[in-house]
Scaffold this motif. Structure first.
Motif, mmCIF file in Angstrom:
data_model
loop_
_atom_site.group_PDB
_atom_site.id
_atom_site.type_symbol
_atom_site.label_atom_id
_atom_site.label_comp_id
_atom_site.label_asym_id
_atom_site.label_seq_id
_atom_site.Cartn_x
_atom_site.Cartn_y
_atom_site.Cartn_z
ATOM 1 N N ASN A 41 5.276 2.946 -29.991
ATOM 2 C CA ASN A 41 3.929 3.463 -29.722
ATOM 3 C C ASN A 41 3.660 4.834 -30.351
ATOM 4 O O ASN A 41 2.915 5.635 -29.789
ATOM 5 C CB ASN A 41 3.659 3.507 -28.220
ATOM 6 C CG ASN A 41 3.696 2.136 -27.590
ATOM 7 O OD1 ASN A 41 3.473 1.130 -28.253
ATOM 8 N ND2 ASN A 41 3.977 2.075 -26.316
ATOM 9 N N THR A 42 4.249 5.094 -31.509
ATOM 10 C CA THR A 42 4.074 6.386 -32.161
ATOM 11 C C THR A 42 3.772 6.209 -33.646
ATOM 12 O O THR A 42 4.443 5.451 -34.335
ATOM 13 C CB THR A 42 5.346 7.246 -32.010
ATOM 14 O OG1 THR A 42 5.674 7.335 -30.624
ATOM 15 C CG2 THR A 42 5.135 8.642 -32.547
ATOM 16 N N ALA B 40 -4.361 2.902 -35.458
ATOM 17 C CA ALA B 40 -3.984 2.871 -36.874
ATOM 18 C C ALA B 40 -5.126 2.330 -37.725
ATOM 19 O O ALA B 40 -5.425 2.866 -38.797
ATOM 20 C CB ALA B 40 -2.727 2.036 -37.071
ATOM 21 N N GLU B 41 -5.791 1.286 -37.261
ATOM 22 C CA GLU B 41 -6.913 0.707 -38.012
ATOM 23 C C GLU B 41 -8.094 1.663 -38.054
ATOM 24 O O GLU B 41 -8.716 1.837 -39.105
ATOM 25 C CB GLU B 41 -7.320 -0.635 -37.381
ATOM 26 C CG GLU B 41 -8.463 -1.309 -38.082
ATOM 27 C CD GLU B 41 -8.157 -1.747 -39.510
ATOM 28 O OE1 GLU B 41 -9.114 -2.100 -40.228
ATOM 29 O OE2 GLU B 41 -6.990 -1.735 -39.922
ATOM 30 N N THR C 180 0.820 9.772 -30.417
ATOM 31 C CA THR C 180 1.433 8.909 -29.412
ATOM 32 C C THR C 180 0.348 8.046 -28.778
ATOM 33 O O THR C 180 -0.694 8.549 -28.365
ATOM 34 C CB THR C 180 2.132 9.752 -28.329
ATOM 35 O OG1 THR C 180 3.077 10.611 -28.971
ATOM 36 C CG2 THR C 180 2.851 8.874 -27.333
ATOM 37 N N CYS C 181 0.597 6.747 -28.693
ATOM 38 C CA CYS C 181 -0.351 5.806 -28.113
ATOM 39 C C CYS C 181 0.216 5.265 -26.802
ATOM 40 O O CYS C 181 1.421 5.325 -26.562
ATOM 41 C CB CYS C 181 -0.606 4.668 -29.098
ATOM 42 S SG CYS C 181 -1.254 5.252 -30.678
ATOM 43 N N THR C 182 -0.662 4.698 -25.979
ATOM 44 C CA THR C 182 -0.245 4.240 -24.663
ATOM 45 C C THR C 182 0.342 2.836 -24.655
ATOM 46 O O THR C 182 1.091 2.488 -23.752
ATOM 47 C CB THR C 182 -1.424 4.282 -23.679
ATOM 48 O OG1 THR C 182 -2.485 3.487 -24.206
ATOM 49 C CG2 THR C 182 -1.901 5.707 -23.471
ATOM 50 N N SER C 183 -0.009 2.017 -25.665
ATOM 51 C CA SER C 183 0.491 0.640 -25.721
ATOM 52 C C SER C 183 0.501 0.169 -27.166
ATOM 53 O O SER C 183 -0.048 0.823 -28.051
ATOM 54 C CB SER C 183 -0.410 -0.282 -24.894
ATOM 55 O OG SER C 183 -1.694 -0.354 -25.491
ATOM 56 N N ASP D 232 -3.070 -0.345 -28.331
ATOM 57 C CA ASP D 232 -3.677 0.952 -28.640
ATOM 58 C C ASP D 232 -3.175 1.463 -29.990
ATOM 59 O O ASP D 232 -3.942 2.010 -30.774
ATOM 60 C CB ASP D 232 -3.358 1.949 -27.531
ATOM 61 C CG ASP D 232 -4.030 3.296 -27.719
ATOM 62 O OD1 ASP D 232 -5.171 3.340 -28.215
ATOM 63 O OD2 ASP D 232 -3.404 4.312 -27.347
ATOM 64 N N LEU D 233 -1.894 1.266 -30.258
ATOM 65 C CA LEU D 233 -1.293 1.696 -31.519
ATOM 66 C C LEU D 233 -1.980 1.031 -32.706
ATOM 67 O O LEU D 233 -2.385 1.701 -33.657
ATOM 68 C CB LEU D 233 0.199 1.353 -31.516
ATOM 69 C CG LEU D 233 0.957 1.651 -32.795
ATOM 70 C CD1 LEU D 233 1.536 3.055 -32.723
ATOM 71 C CD2 LEU D 233 2.048 0.648 -32.999
#
Length: 45
Positions: free
Chosen positions: A35-36, A19-20, A8-11, A14-15
């Motif tokens: 955001n997941t 991922a990168e 889970t990411c905050t924005s 951030d996602l």
């Protein structure tokens, strides 16, 4: 990290960053919800 793990990411920013970073480490992810990410594969480097 394990296959099937949910991240889970905050924005959205951030996602994409997460991922990168994971892709560069050989960890494959897919977008599953807002955001997941889900880990779908791990390549040994």
């Amino acid at each position: 990290m394990a296959v099937g793990e949910i991240i889970t990411c905050t924005s959205a920013e951030d996602l994409f960053r997460r991922a990168e970073d994971l892709r560069l480490k050989g960890i494959q992810t897919v977008f599953v919800a807002r955001n997941t990410l889900k880990v779908v594969g791990i390549n040994a480097k």
